[in-house]
Design an enzyme around this catalytic site. Structure first.
Site, short mmCIF file in Angstrom:
data_model
loop_
_atom_site.label_atom_id
_atom_site.label_comp_id
_atom_site.label_asym_id
_atom_site.label_seq_id
_atom_site.Cartn_x
_atom_site.Cartn_y
_atom_site.Cartn_z
N TYR A 286 0.84 -1.21 0.00
CA TYR A 286 0.00 0.00 0.00
C TYR A 286 0.87 1.25 0.00
CZ TYR A 286 -4.05 2.88 1.19
OH TYR A 286 -5.05 3.81 1.18
N TYR A 336 -5.38 5.31 -7.48
CA TYR A 336 -5.61 5.21 -6.04
C TYR A 336 -7.07 4.89 -5.81
CZ TYR A 336 -5.73 6.01 -1.07
OH TYR A 336 -5.90 5.83 0.27
#
Length: 381
Positions: A286, A336
């Site tokens: 991440y 994203y």
């Protein structure tokens, strides 16, 4: 009962990524879910399990009606935004393994590229955690991570050039990915260092993209996945992590603020696995902000505390390096979507269909957001 390899991801789907895409978040979610079911060779009427994020704006009732799902026997949602992605797959895997459902879909849909900023619209009394940070200027996620990044650079002697290694690796991988927002849009080290500040020491290229788009996965039993069109990608291990006395999005008050939720998540993840960090072929980590990658490399055991920065040197996280990371471009350069694209890329790697393909990839670590209560997956083929 063990979760190990009992369930598998049998289908993946996504919309295009961009800014100001047509359609509402519900429309994008349905497109991604139907694409994932088609990829798995399954009819929407077979869906009887659903899982997404508490921050997801689309609800189960609307999704089930609009895709033509059957009777839903299991549905759940995972909290904490970026920390929730891997847990959606974990919840479905557990539901499938225990017979609560047979065909589960997990998804994330966002229109953040159209200008929605959840923190910008906040009014009134801040949440419990934010009341100790927002009045003092930490208004955005970038501000909170910047504090930890400054501490990390100071404590371990790392530099912004190490953060640049992360940004450049993700951009180079995205440059080969036609589906990435940064496809063929190169980034140089000079451009990285010349970019404007967002929240010092984080500059423009230390921060994720703002994206419209949606992605989805289909989870079935490992046995059934073997009979479906795509190569099965098994959920080998999964975990969530919330450390003791954690506070808000980040915890500045613990004995070591740099030992975040990833450490709590990693322990049960590896305890249930039949392989170790040394056996991981590729990782999807991440990356809402560049420092999260070295933080996670350390938390999940690829190197010791303070060594995540140097791990990125000499192409260490690029194709051909010690551990290729975020091979589609990640949140920094592909899209994203609260980390769900990292799960989809992990599946592509283990199918052998990624645009930046790791040769003979057998295992993949996928992590969700570091610093918030988080989750992670170990996938294998």
């Amino acid at each position: 009962m063990r979760l190990t390899d009992a369930a598998a991801i049998a289908g993946i789907g996504s919309t295009a990524f961009g800014k100001h895409l047509d359609g509402a978040e519900k429309d994008l979610a349905c497109q991604a879910i139907v694409a994932a079911l088609d990829d798995a060779g399954l009819d929407p009427g077979e869906v009887d399990g659903m899982c997404s994020y508490t921050m997801e704006e689309t609800d189960e009732v609307e999704i089930a009606k609009n895709i033509g799902a059957g009777e839903i026997a299991f549905f759940s949602r995972i909290g904490y935004g970026g920390g929730g992605g891997c847990a959606t797959i974990a919840q479905l895997a557990m539901a499938v393994a225990t017979g609560r459902c047979t065909v589960g879909v997990a998804w994330r849909s966002r229109k953040r590229g159209s200008g929605l900023r959840p923190w910008a619209a906040a009014e009134g009394q801040p949440s419990t955690g934010a009341q100790w940070t927002r009045p003092f200027g930490l208004l955005r996620p970038a501000d909170e991570i910047a504090m930890l990044a400054r501490r990390y650079l100071h404590t371990y002697g790392a530099t912004r050039d190490h953060l640049a290694n992360v940004a450049l690796a993700c951009r180079r991988h995205a440059n080969a990915n036609p589906g990435a927002m940064m496809f063929e849009r190169t980034l140089t080290r000079e451009q990285y260092h010349a970019a404007r500040w967002v929240s010092e020491p984080l500059g423009l290229y230390d921060c994720c993209l703002e994206t419209d788009g949606a992605l989805a996965c289909v989870v079935v039993s490992g046995e059934r996945a073997a009979d479906l069109p795509q190569r099965p990608v098994y959920v080998h291990s999964a975990s969530q992590g919330l450390p003791r006395q954690h506070h808000g999005m980040t915890n500045y008050w613990g004995p070591d603020p740099l030992r975040g939720p990833g450490y709590a998540c990693a322990r049960p993840l590896w305890r249930a696995a039949e392989f170790t960090p040394a056996d991981v072929s590729v990782a999807q980590i991440y990356d809402a902000f560049t420092p999260l990658v070295p933080f996670s490399l350390e938390a999940y055991g690829f190197c010791g505390p303070g060594e995540g920065a140097s791990f990125t040197e000499d192409g260490g996280i690029e194709l051909g390096g010690r551990l290729p990371v975020n091979t589609s471009g990640g949140g920094l350069s592909e899209a994203y979507v609260h980390g769900f694209n990292l799960i989809v890329e992990g599946v592509r790697q283990l199918r052998g269909t990624a645009t930046t393909q790791v040769a003979d990839a057998r295992t993949c670590l996928v992590t969700s957001g570091e610093c918030v209560p988080t989750s992670a997956l170990l996938l294998r083929n």
